[in-house]
Every structure is written in C-alpha cells, then in structure tokens.
Design a protein around this motif. Structure first.
Motif: not given
Length: 66
Positions: A27-29, A36-43, A49-51
């Motif tokens: 939902a945040v994405r 949504t571009v390179c994905g390196s920030c996903a982790c 979001v989990k925190a």
C-alpha cells in the motif's frame, strides 16, 4: 533521511503513510511510489513500514480502556 533517492521519498513520508492507513508495504509503495524505479530502497522501506505497524499495535494495546 531520504530512503528512496529515485523518487525523493523520506523515512518520515513512509512512516506517515503507514500511520495514515497504508499499513502494508504494498500500500505504501502504491501511494508513494517507493521502490518502483531501481528497488534498492525496498528493504529499508519495508523495515520502516513494519516498525510503524508494530508501533501502532503497541499504542493500541497501551490505550485500550479497561
């Protein structure tokens, strides 16, 4: 701090989106465009979001009327 450099999205924006009802990474994405571009920030975005979800759950438990 910037988490997603491609879209200039900060940790505060991610936390705010998660707190305002976007309780899942998906939902945040979708709402912010993070990862949504390179994905390196996903982790890192997923961790935030989990925190945020964990913090919201703890707040609800603390403030429930007895």
């Amino acid at each position: 701090m910037y988490v997603c450099l491609c879209k200039a999205i900060t940790d505060s924006q991610i936390k705010q989106a998660a707190d305002e009802g976007d309780g899942s990474f998906r939902a945040v994405r979708e709402s912010l465009g993070v990862a949504t571009v390179c994905g390196s920030c996903a982790c890192e975005a997923k961790k935030l979001v989990k925190a945020s979800a964990r913090s919201s759950t703890e707040d609800q438990l603390l403030y429930q009327p007895a």
